[in-house]
Design a protein around this motif. Structure first.
Motif: not given
Length: 302
Positions: A222-224, A227-228, A231, A244, A256-259, A282
């Motif tokens: 997931i890229i959003s 994200y926090d 998550a 993360v 970007r942060q990826v989940l 997302a």
């Protein structure tokens, strides 16, 4: 050894497992005693042995089932854990008792004065084979998923499966082929054996289907921008772990942060709904995974 090692980590988990064992036991017994035993269908396992002995000697199938399982359980004590054995003993006693009760209820006196098991489907042996095999497979799967066993050849298969990742259905298949061959002794005809192999095929394939469906897992990437939040809710509401990862767009060079989330397939709908509610824009990728091992999933075999 502590009590926790024997009964499991949680009273609620224990209650759920034993209720599942009870449901699986009832389903399995109904399939065998109502549809397979009266029509002389040997589908394998100790129940198959019990059927052969019943029609050759008249000895009650429930008693044979109990005696054979006691011997196998004594042999398996050093191989299988106490928790597994306790559940298997309970299921074995329940099945033996239920078979005895149901067999007595289904017994009627034939025209020649001899006792005979009632044919609730008339002379539709094929239909009895299909229904009985499906119920046996469903009952077995329900019991296995609760960490138990119906005893007999299931004990041998579970002992092997404890150390190697081999399909339970395939293990039972090899053991049952020989047992079903013994059904030839009942009426000395090939039809009885063929119907028995058909019942075995249906039961074991349905067993594998139910177990694999229940254990199937999926992987989310997931890229959003939110994200926090995603998550946090996956971690707290769905009680699934989230990893993360640091990502960077190759073209934009934007960081970007990826989940990364691993979950059971039946949980995917809840995860999609959660993502849509928090961030409808997302970017989400979901894929099936062959196997997931670790806490919350399957256990790695030795």
């Amino acid at each position: 050894m502590s009590i926790k090692d024997i009964i499991g980590p949680s009273p609620w988990q224990l209650l759920r497992d034993y209720l599942q064992l009870l449901v699986g036991t009832v389903i399995y017994t109904v399939g065998y005693t109502t549809f397979l035993l009266p029509y002389k269908i040997v589908s394998g396992g100790v129940t198959g042995i019990s059927t052969v002995i019943y029609y050759l000697t008249g000895f009650p199938a429930g008693n044979t089932y109990l005696i054979v399982n006691i011997a196998l359980l004594l042999m398996a004590m050093r191989i299988l854990g106490w928790r597994y054995l306790v559940r298997t003993i309970i299921v074995t006693l329940l099945i033996s008792t239920f078979i005895g009760i149901m067999q007595a209820q289904l017994t009627e006196i034939a025209a020649d004065g001899t006792p005979k098991l009632m044919h609730i489907l008339g002379e539709q042996k094929f239909m009895a084979c299909v229904i009985g095999a499906f119920l046996e497979g469903l009952g077995l799967a329900t019991i296995f998923l609760a960490g138990g066993s119906t005893g007999g050849t299931d004990i041998i298969a579970s002992a092997i499966n404890k150390y190697w990742n081999i399909s339970l259905g395939r293990l039972l298949l090899m053991l049952d082929i020989v047992i079903i061959g013994g059904s030839y002794l009942i009426e000395q005809d090939i039809e009885t054996m063929v119907v028995g192999y058909l019942a075995m095929f249906i039961s074991l394939n349905f067993l594998d289907y139910v177990i694999n469906s229940a254990r199937q897992s999926v992987q989310f990437i997931i890229i959003s921008e939110h994200y926090d939040e995603i998550a946090e809710e996956v971690n707290t509401k769905l009680e699934r772990g989230v990893t993360v990862l640091a990502g960077e767009g190759f073209y934009s060079k934007e960081k970007r942060q990826v989940l990364l989330i691993l979950a059971k397939k039946y949980e995917s709908r809840s995860i999609f709904q959660l993502i849509k509610r928090i961030d409808p824009r997302a970017f989400v990728s979901m894929s099936n995974v062959e196997g997931v091992f670790g806490e919350g999933f399957d256990v790695i075999k030795k």
